[in-house]
Each structure stands twice: as C-alpha cells, then as structure tokens.
Design an enzyme around this catalytic site. Structure first.
Site, short mmCIF file in Angstrom:
data_model
loop_
_atom_site.label_atom_id
_atom_site.label_comp_id
_atom_site.label_asym_id
_atom_site.label_seq_id
_atom_site.Cartn_x
_atom_site.Cartn_y
_atom_site.Cartn_z
N SER A 158 0.85 -1.19 0.00
CA SER A 158 0.00 0.00 0.00
C SER A 158 0.88 1.23 0.00
O SER A 158 2.00 1.21 0.55
CB SER A 158 -0.89 0.03 1.25
OG SER A 158 -1.53 1.29 1.35
N LYS A 206 2.62 -2.78 5.94
CA LYS A 206 2.78 -2.58 4.49
C LYS A 206 4.20 -2.09 4.19
O LYS A 206 4.79 -2.47 3.17
CB LYS A 206 1.73 -1.60 3.97
CG LYS A 206 0.30 -2.14 4.07
CD LYS A 206 0.11 -3.34 3.16
CE LYS A 206 -1.31 -3.85 3.12
NZ LYS A 206 -1.49 -4.97 2.18
N TYR A 246 -1.33 -0.91 10.45
CA TYR A 246 -1.52 -1.54 9.14
C TYR A 246 -0.44 -1.02 8.18
O TYR A 246 0.21 -1.79 7.47
CB TYR A 246 -2.93 -1.20 8.64
CG TYR A 246 -3.21 -1.38 7.17
CD1 TYR A 246 -3.68 -2.59 6.66
CD2 TYR A 246 -3.05 -0.31 6.27
CE1 TYR A 246 -3.97 -2.74 5.32
CE2 TYR A 246 -3.34 -0.45 4.93
CZ TYR A 246 -3.80 -1.66 4.45
OH TYR A 246 -4.09 -1.80 3.11
N1 LIG Z 1 -8.71 -0.90 -1.60
C1 LIG Z 1 -7.74 -0.04 -1.36
O1 LIG Z 1 -7.93 1.19 -1.37
C2 LIG Z 1 -6.35 -0.56 -1.12
C3 LIG Z 1 -5.30 0.40 -1.09
C4 LIG Z 1 -4.01 -0.04 -0.85
C5 LIG Z 1 -3.75 -1.39 -0.66
N2 LIG Z 1 -4.79 -2.28 -0.68
C6 LIG Z 1 -4.46 -3.68 -0.46
O2 LIG Z 1 -4.98 -4.46 -1.51
C7 LIG Z 1 -5.26 -5.78 -1.02
C8 LIG Z 1 -6.68 -6.19 -1.38
O3 LIG Z 1 -7.57 -5.22 -0.87
P1 LIG Z 1 -9.06 -5.07 -1.44
O4 LIG Z 1 -9.40 -3.63 -1.35
O5 LIG Z 1 -9.20 -5.77 -2.73
O6 LIG Z 1 -9.89 -5.84 -0.31
P2 LIG Z 1 -11.33 -6.55 -0.36
O7 LIG Z 1 -12.14 -6.02 -1.50
O8 LIG Z 1 -11.88 -6.44 1.01
O9 LIG Z 1 -10.96 -8.08 -0.65
C9 LIG Z 1 -10.19 -8.76 0.28
C10 LIG Z 1 -9.97 -10.18 -0.18
O10 LIG Z 1 -9.08 -10.81 0.75
C11 LIG Z 1 -9.75 -11.92 1.39
N3 LIG Z 1 -9.24 -11.97 2.75
C12 LIG Z 1 -9.37 -11.07 3.74
N4 LIG Z 1 -8.70 -11.48 4.85
C13 LIG Z 1 -8.13 -12.67 4.53
C14 LIG Z 1 -7.33 -13.60 5.23
N5 LIG Z 1 -6.96 -13.41 6.50
N6 LIG Z 1 -6.92 -14.72 4.59
C15 LIG Z 1 -7.29 -14.95 3.29
N7 LIG Z 1 -8.05 -14.11 2.59
C16 LIG Z 1 -8.47 -12.98 3.20
C17 LIG Z 1 -11.24 -11.62 1.23
O11 LIG Z 1 -12.04 -12.80 1.24
P3 LIG Z 1 -12.56 -13.48 2.63
O12 LIG Z 1 -13.20 -12.37 3.41
O13 LIG Z 1 -13.50 -14.55 2.20
O14 LIG Z 1 -11.33 -14.04 3.29
C18 LIG Z 1 -11.23 -11.01 -0.17
O15 LIG Z 1 -11.10 -12.02 -1.15
C19 LIG Z 1 -4.97 -5.75 0.48
O16 LIG Z 1 -3.66 -6.20 0.70
C20 LIG Z 1 -5.05 -4.27 0.80
O17 LIG Z 1 -4.28 -3.95 1.94
C21 LIG Z 1 -6.08 -1.90 -0.90
#
Ligand SMILES: NC(=O)c1ccc[n+]([C@@H]2O[C@H](COP(=O)([O-])OP(=O)(O)OC[C@H]3O[C@@H](n4cnc5c(N)ncnc54)[C@H](OP(=O)(O)O)[C@@H]3O)[C@@H](O)[C@H]2O)c1
Length: 258
Positions: free
Chosen positions: A147, A164, A160
C-alpha cells in the site's frame, strides 16, 4: 503486450475472491494462466470462481478455503496446486487485514499480532511454500500487494501501514535472497474503489479526487494491469522494486493538504 503472456503458467492469489485479488485473477486468466484463488469464505470463493469462468480464458480455475495468516493453509493450498496443476509460477500475496483504527500509541497486542500475522508473516509463509514447491528449481514471480500507506504517515491506520512498509522491505530482501531464480516485486496502491475501502472513498470521493494530479481514484483494473506486468516476462529484469499506483498522491508538493 502479447495477450497470452502467461500462457500455461499457474498463479496462486490470496484474497482472490473479490476486489483487487479477483481483478488480478481475471487479468491472469485472460492472459492464459491457470488461477488458484484463496480466501476464507467458501461462498465468496464459489461466486468468484463462477465470475472467473465467465472471463475468456483457457486455463483452469480453482479455489481454496485458506486464511493468509495460517502457514498450514499456505502449505495445503500449494500442495493442492502442485497436485492439480503440477507447477506454481506466480505467487500473489494480496490478502490483508486491518483490525485496528487509531493511534499507534494505544494499540493492543492481540490486534497488533493479527495484523502482522496476516499482512507480513503471511507474505513470507506463502512465498516460502511457492519457493520450496516450484520456484527454487524452476523460477517464478512473486507479486506483493502492499500500500502507498507503507510510504507515508496516516492519522488512523499506522499499524496496518507499518506492516505494508515491512512488505516493501521484505520485497527487497526476498528479491536478494531468491534471485536469480525468482523475481519479487510489490505494488503500492493508493485508494482503490473496492469494498474494503468503501467507507473511506464513498462519502468523500469528489474531495479526494480534487487533490490528485490524475483527478480520479484507482480501480481494480489499474492494479491488475500492473500485477500482470510484474508476473510476465515483460518485467524480466526487474526485482525488489515497488510500483506506486496512486494517481499522483505521493507526487504532491509539500504543504498540499493530504
Ligand atoms: N482498496 C484499497 O484502497 C487498497 C489500497 C491499498 C492497498 N490495498 C491492499 O490491496 C489488497 C486487497 O484489498 P481489497 O481492497 O481488494 O480488499 P477486499 O475487497 O476487502 O478483498 C479482500 C480479499 O481478501 C480476502 N481476505 C481477507 N482477509 C483474509 C485472510 N486473513 N486470509 C485470506 N483471505 C483474506 C477476502 O475474502 P474473505 O473475506 O473470504 O477471506 C477477499 O477475497 C490488500 O492487501 C489491501 O491492503 C487496498
């Protein structure tokens, strides 16, 4: 880029049932890969698999119920992948957790440990399994979804973000340790319009985008395109690096309100 750049390769994607992980799985499938998505909830995995099968692609699609913070789940998923598909070329460490919002100074140990376990140790555990099962002998690419928070200070999610930041350092460390066989790179996304971040972007999107040089928030496809580049041979001389995808959020002059 040739459309079938991942033809015949096998990718495991943690957190592949929605958001960024599912977007990456779709991009890899379209590029010819077999994809294995891992997440905790079977229902989410089943609907993600159905969605993936609607995407044009010849590769197989498999799902595994697994917690990214459980090393034994990583071992089981990689064993299953090797048994079904016989190789593991691409490991995407995408799943993350954020159980605590608030000042670092008030953080409790259980939530601190959970965050490190999933975000930081999880990245190592899944990478290690992929390395031992396939990459040490045959090579491969590791893509870590960190991130932009790992590069800056935030008033609410300091712990968090610390995990990262650790992922970015571990990306460099593992690039050094696993070369020349495997390449290890990271993506540091800014705010991406997924469910995880909905509470942050939905109420304030016009305010947030007005400050960005590119005047919009990120999409899952923005991250998926970068993850495809890092998994493919197009990035074959790149390792230990971080692609920052933030619409220019970290390219603002000092003093511009963040
Ligand atoms: N969205 C943003 O603005 C943003 C910005 C910077 C970085 N990121 C990073 O991008 C990545 C994905 O984020 P996202 O926004 O796509 O999240 P999301 O839409 O909430 O999706 C999260 C995914 O991870 C799974 N998950 C959550 N906890 C888990 C665990 N302990 N073990 C295995 N699977 C798990 C969820 O499925 P289940 O709930 O079924 O496990 C889901 O498939 C993360 O690393 C996040 O930190 C996101």
């Amino acid at each position: 880029m040739n459309e079938q750049v991942l033809s015949g390769r096998v990718a495991v994607i943690t957190g592949g049932s929605r958001g960024i992980g599912l977007g990456i799985a779709k991009a890899y499938r379209q590029a010819g890969a077999h994809v294995v998505i891992a997440a905790r909830k079977p229902d989410g995995l089943a609907s993600a698999r159905a969605e993936l099968l609607r995407v044009k692609g010849d590769g197989e699609v498999h799902e595994t119920v697994a917690n990214a913070g459980e090393p034994s789940d990583a071992e089981r998923c990689v064993e299953e992948t090797m048994a079904r598909l016989g190789r593991l070329d691409i490991m995407v460490n995408n799943a993350a957790t954020n159980p605590y919002m608030g000042d670092l100074i008030d953080l409790d140990l259980p939530r601190a440990e959970k965050t490190v376990r999933v975000n930081q140790f999880g990245m190592l555990a899944w990478t290690r399994c992929a390395w031992r099962a396939w990459m040490a002998e045959h090579g491969g690419a590791v893509v870590n979804i960190a991130s932009v928070g790992g590069l800056v200070v935030d008033p609410h999610i300091g712990w968090y973000n610390a995990t990262k930041a650790a992922m970015l350092h571990m990306t460099r460390q593992l690039a050094y340790e696993l070369g020349p066989r495997a390449r290890v790179n990271a993506i540091a996304p800014g705010l991406i319009k997924t469910e995880l971040a909905r509470a942050v972007w939905e109420p304030r999107e016009p305010i947030l985008t007005a400050k960005l040089p590119l005047r919009r928030l990120g999409t899952v496809e923005d991250v998926a395109h970068a993850a495809l580049f890092l998994a493919s041979d197009a990035s074959s001389w790149m390792t230990g690096q971080t692609l920052v995808l933030d619409g220019g959020a970290t390219a603002l002059p000092i003093g511009v309100d963040g």
